[in-house]
Structure formats: structure tokens, C-alpha cells
Enzyme design. Structure first.
Site: not given
Ligand code: ATP
Ligand code: MG
Length: 573
Positions: A44, A270, A280
Site C-alpha cells: 500500500e 509476519r 508503518k
Molecule cells: P498497513 O497495511 O498497515 O499499511 P502493512 O505492513 O500490511 O501495513 P502493506 O503495504 O499492506 O503494509 O504490506 C505489503 C505486503 O507486505 C503485505 O502482503 C504484507 O502482508 C507484507 N508485510 C508487511 N509487514 C510484514 C512483515 N513484518 N513480515 C512479513 N511480511 C510483511
Molecule cells: Mg496491509
């Protein structure tokens, strides 16, 4: 990224930890259930990527690469209020820097808005979606809880024509934000709350970075994600465990819409790293509150921060490999991250000398016009790194920590009357300690034994070697000594407390150092081992007073600290 370092890190290496996804795909291929693997990385664009995303990138791009498939980069851009072009740019740059190539053009969920809207109308026509006028609070209340079923909205049984009309008018901006939503009609009593008539569209009168002002309604994550996967022919939709409960919904959409393919969602845990945060929202708070100097501050666990700190793409991939993929929640020790970069730099960073806490040494038997320099290897095991020149002059700098007036046992450095070797040079003896009126040591007077270049002195054993820099030719540099940003292993463990309370006040200590002359040529992002000190990376920005800046990536293993520890323990027992 060079081919060797890729091969080293994407396959199974000596450090590889279990990776159940890799095994699963391998089994599917062996059983003839899968052929071409298509994965996607779906960020995102609402912040910079962090080390957890590096894991997801490594998972998605790495598996596609390993099994000869493709990985798409798709921006999950369904929430225009929080998204920015600057984040899109940084994300592309980070992925490319990590050494991965997305298949085809960059994709955007927003490119599918027309199709998603048509599918929403399709669900309405099938009697599987309706426009709801309940307020967000009412919707929450009607939804029920884990132990109580939800109640149907009074608008649940609207007719198809009315729903189609309202949906169209929502899309044209006739209603205020929050006035209406489009919901799927599934089951208000479902045990899985995600199936209690989830929201498909919300009204948002926001300008979108890709679609401009075209849309006044935006699809929810759940409605956009699986269908975007299906449009792209993704075979393996790999996501983190918080989406496990969304999987039945993901599958419900695929089953009820005329989608061109049926991707499968698999979840993994994660990755979290101790002594840092990987949310984030929290990272943005650190930036917005000025605790750190931007998203790419070298203390940040962002990919751009790690890059500025001196991490290499290969070291981050190796770290992902070492930590593996599982379904069990895990917190990785930051020491593993340090290990990954230290072992890379040990092999690949040229050596240099830099004095961080300078103490002047006058070599009394070296004349002021003495002209001599030592040609030494850039790296002890790498001829390809060439050589550098170390000029020796009457005045040199050594590190204050390498001198003690009253040395304890096993202090094999410089002390009054004692000898030490200048790294790559001669043995010197400390003859005199010069002090100021305040008793502070201002300089040492030492003499050189000119018969010791590359050989031991006659009849004495000199154990210590210290680093040094010519005072005349040394280059003043700013050295930033970075440490963990938090003192607490799990800074955000306590959800109610302020994680900022656990900040390490010494996460950045800046010192003025003197570097050997060859470092004047250091280009941004070049990495060095400062001998006996640690690994450092040239920053891309000069200091305020125009000096070269070096960021400490990670320390060397410090045997002296271990000895001191042992001595302290010995003294206690
Ligand atoms: P948010 O959705 O709260 O903004 P997010 O960390 O999920 O935060 P995204 O941009 O949606 O951010 O993440 C992109 C991809 O990275 C998603 O598929 C998510 O599952 C994966 N991802 C995010 N954080 C982790 C992590 N700590 N370990 C492994 N994969 C992650
Ligand atoms: Mg996300």
C-alpha cells in the site's frame, strides 16, 4: 545486482532456515498441481518499506525466481487519503535496489476499478450485494461480536433496481462520505465476522494519485485484493497471518464472480525484529515527530534506512534466508541482522584506517620533512581491491583508547615505556606523556624503531597493533555512531504505553574523526572496514560543515570488551 550474489541468496544456502512455502510449491509442482508460479508483492503506498516488507519481497520474488515463475508488483492503492506518489517512488526504488525485477509493467489495483465496479453491479444483480444507509457506528453495532450473531440491516432487502440506482449515484458523488456503503449479502450470523455482510465500497470524495477525480467510491481491501489477483492470473497469493480469517471471504468472491482465474491464498507469519518497530504507523510517527531524520534515517528499519546505514542487498536477502518462513509468530534477534551484514562486509569491504577519538603522537626521531609511505592491500584476501598508500609523517593521530597511562594486565596497546606496532608500519615506543595545565594528556612523544618494518624487533615481543593516521595527510570526517533505536527488546509490547518512552538516547553519537587519505575519494554508499573499529558506509550527504560523513553499519566483534567482561566477572566472584 551481480549474478553471483543472487545465486548465493535465493537458493538454499548454508544458513537457510525452513521455508514451508518453498516446500509446498515444490510438492505441488512434483504432484503436477502447479506449473507456472505467479506471485505478487502488493504494497500500500502509504509509507516506506521496512525490513518486514523485505521478507515479503524475498518470499514473493524469491519463490517466483526459484521456480521459474513471475512476480508482479502491484500497488494496493484503494485508500487515496493516505497514499502518495512519493511512497510509490520509494517502493519501486527499494525493490529494484534489493535486486528484484517485477514482471511486466508496475500494476495498480486502481487500474481495475472499472472491472471491480462492474463486478459489484454483478453481485447486486445476483441479489448478493446491497446499499446500506446505516452509519459506520450502526454498522459496527449491528455486526455483533465473536459470541453474538449480527442483526440484519433494515436496508438489507432493498430491491435490485434500487440498489443499482443508489450504487451508481454513490459513484457519481451524489452522497456524502459515510452516508452509504455497498455491502455483500452473505450471512449476518456467520461465525467468521468477516462474512457478516462485509463492506465492498465506501464513499470517499478524495483525489486519487492514479485515477484523479474519476471515482467518488473506493473498494475495500477485501473486495479489491482477491479480484486483482484473479485478473492478473496470480497463482499463489501469499500474505501474512492476519488475513487468515479473510480467506473464506477471498474465496467467496472468487466463487460468486465471473473471474478469469482462481488464485489461492496462503498465509505466513509476519517477521518482527527485536529492538525496533515495524508498523508503518509507528515509523511515520518517528518521522513526523522528528525523532529521526526522515524515513531513510540510518536508525530506521526501513529498506532505505538500512541502505544508508550500509546494509547490502545481499545481506538483507541472506537475513531473510537465515530466518526462514513459518506460520508461527516469531521475533528475530537483531543480532542476526548484524551477523548477515558483518559477514558480507568482512569478505567484501575494503579496509581503511580512521581514528575516531584522536590523540596526537609526535614521532621524535622522524624529521619534519620525512617522506615515506607504505603501500598496503585494500583487503587482505582480495587482490582485486588493489592497494592504498599510507604516508608516515612526524606527527600522527592514534585513538585515545589505545593509550593508557596505567595499563591493566593484557592491555596490549600503548603505555609509557611500552611498545606497539603501527598497523602496516613500524614499532614505536612511548617515551613521554605530554600534559596540559589541567592534567589532560595532550600528546605522546614516541620513537620509531626503523628496523621493524614487516619483522619483529630484535629480542622483544610486541603483541599490540594499533591503527593510526598521518596528521598532515589525514582527512577530517564526521563519523556517526549508530546504535539500536530502542533500549527495550519489544518497544511496543505494551499496547497502552508510549513506545517512544523506550527510545535509546544514544542511538546516534556523532564524532569528528580523522581518516586515512585514501578515504577522501570515498563515493556515496561505499562501505569500509575501519580497521579495529567497525564497518562504515559513506553517506550520500556531506555534513553541515562540508565534511565527508561515515555511518557506522555495525561493530566488529570486540574481543577486548569480552576480556573486560570476564575480568569484571572474575573480580566479582
Ligand atoms: P498497513 O497495511 O498497515 O499499511 P502493512 O505492513 O500490511 O501495513 P502493506 O503495504 O499492506 O503494509 O504490506 C505489503 C505486503 O507486505 C503485505 O502482503 C504484507 O502482508 C507484507 N508485510 C508487511 N509487514 C510484514 C512483515 N513484518 N513480515 C512479513 N511480511 C510483511
Ligand atoms: Mg496491509
Amino acid at each position: 545486482m551481480s549474478v553471483e550474489s543472487r545465486a548465493d541468496n535465493d537458493g538454499e544456502t548454508q544458513h537457510a532456515a525452513p521455508n514451508f512455502l518453498r516446500n509446498q510449491i515444490r510438492d505441488e509442482i512434483a504432484a503436477g498441481q502447479a506449473s507456472t508460479i505467479v506471485t505478487r508483492f502488493p504494497p500500500e503506498p502509504n509509507g516506506f518499506l521496512h525490513i518486514g516488507h523485505a521478507k515479503s519481497i524475498w518470499v514473493n520474488f524469491g519463490l517466483a525466481e526459484q521456480f521459474g515463475g513471475r512476480c508482479h508488483l502491484r500497488f494496493d492503492d484503494t485508500n487515496p487519503a493516505k497514499e502518495e506518489q512519493a511512497y510509490i517512488d520509494s517502493i519501486r526504488e527499494d525493490i529494484a535496489w534489493l535486486g528484484y525485477e517485477w514482471s511486466g509493467e508496475i500494476r495498480y489495483a486502481s487500474s481495475y476499478f472499472d472491472q471491480l465496479y462492474a463486478w459489484a453491479q454483478h453481485l447486486v444483480r445476483e441479489g448478493l450485494a446491497y446499499v446500506d444507509d446505516l452509519s459506520p457506528d450502526e454498522i459496527r453495532e449491528y455486526r455483533g461480536t465473536l459470541t453474538e450473531p449480527g442483526r440484519p440491516s433494515p436496508y438489507r432487502d432493498r430491491g435490485v433496481e434500487e440498489n443499482l440506482d443508489l450504487l451508481e449515484r454513490m459513484s457519481l458523488g451524489e452522497f456524502d462520505e459515510g452516508a452509504k456503503v455497498l455491502r455483500a449479502k452473505i450471512d449476518m450470523a456467520a461465525g467468521n465476522i468477516n462474512l457478516r455482510d462485509p463492506i465492498l465500497y465506501r464513499i470517499r470524495h478524495a483525489h486519487h494519485h492514479q485515477t484523479g477525480d474519476k471515482w467518488k467510491i473506493y473498494p475495500s481491501y477485501d473486495f479489491a485484493h482477491g479480484q486483482s489477483d484473479a485478473i492478473e492470473g496470480v497463482t499463489h497469493s501469499l500474505c501474512t497471518l492476519e488475513f487468515e480469517d479473510h480467506r473464506p471471504l477471498y474465496e467467496w468472491f472468487l466463487a460468486h464472480l465471473p473471474v478469469p482465474s482462481h488464485p489461492r491464498q496462503t498465509e505466513f507469519a509476519r517477521m518482527n525484529v527485536n529492538y525496533t518497530v515495524t508498523s508503518k504507523r509507528k515509523l511515520k510517527l518517528l518521522v513526523d515527530s522528528g525523532v529521526v531524520d526522515g524515513w531513510d534515517d540510518p536508525r530506521m528499519p526501513t529498506i532505505s534506512g538500512l541502505r544508508r546505514r550500509g546494509y547490502t542487498p545481499g545481506s538483507l536477502r541472506k537475513f531473510c534466508d537465515m530466518t526462514g518462513v513459518s506460520r508461527a509468530a516469531n521475533v528475530v534477534d537483531i543480532a542476526m541482522l548484524h551477523f548477515a551484514i558483518r559477514s558480507d562486509l568482512e569478505d567484501n569491504a575494503p579496509r581503511a584506517m580512521c581514528v575516531l577519538n584522536p590523540l596526537k603522537v609526535v614521532l621524535t626521531n622522524v624529521s619534519a620533512d620525512h617522506s615515506e609511505s607504505f603501500e598496503v592491500a585494500g583487503h587482505p584476501a582480495r587482490d582485486d581491491m588493489g592497494t592504498r598508500r599510507l604516508p608516515l609523517t612526524r606527527e600522527i593521530w592514534i585513538d585515545r583508547d589505545d593509550f593508557m597511562e596505567e595499563p591493566p594486565k593484557k592491555f596490549f596497546r600503548l603505555a609509557p615505556g611500552k611498545e606497539v606496532r603501527l598497523r602496516n608500519g613500524y614499532v614505536i615506543r612511548c617515551d613521554d606523556v605530554m600534559k596540559g595545565d589541567d592534567g589532560e594528556i595532550e600528546a605522546l612523544h614516541c620513537s620509531v624503531d626503523f628496523d621493524t618494518l614487516g619483522k619483529n624487533p630484535e629480542g622483544r615481543k610486541v603483541k599490540g597493533v594499533i591503527h593510526w593516521v598521518s596528521a598532515e595527510h589525514g582527512v577530517p570526517v564526521e563519523v556517526r555512531l549508530y546504535d539500536n533505536l530502542f533500549l527495550e527488546e519489544a518497544p511496543d509490547r505494551d499496547k497502552d504505553a508510549d513506545f517512544l518512552e523506550h527510545l535509546n538516547p544514544e542511538s546516534l553519537v556523532t564524532v569528528e574523526g580523522i581518516a586515512e587519505p585514501s578515504l577522501a575519494e570515498a563515493t556515496p554508499e561505499s562501505r569500509y572496514q575501519f580497521e579495529r573499529v567497525g564497518y562504515f558506509c559513506a553517506d550520500r550527504h556531506a555534513s553541515r560543515d562540508g565534511k565527508l560523513v561515515f555511518n557506522r553499519t555495525v561493530g566488529l566483534k570486540d574481543s577486548w570488551a569480552k576480556i573486560q567482561q570476564k575480568q569484571a566477572q572474575g573480580a566479582q566472584s
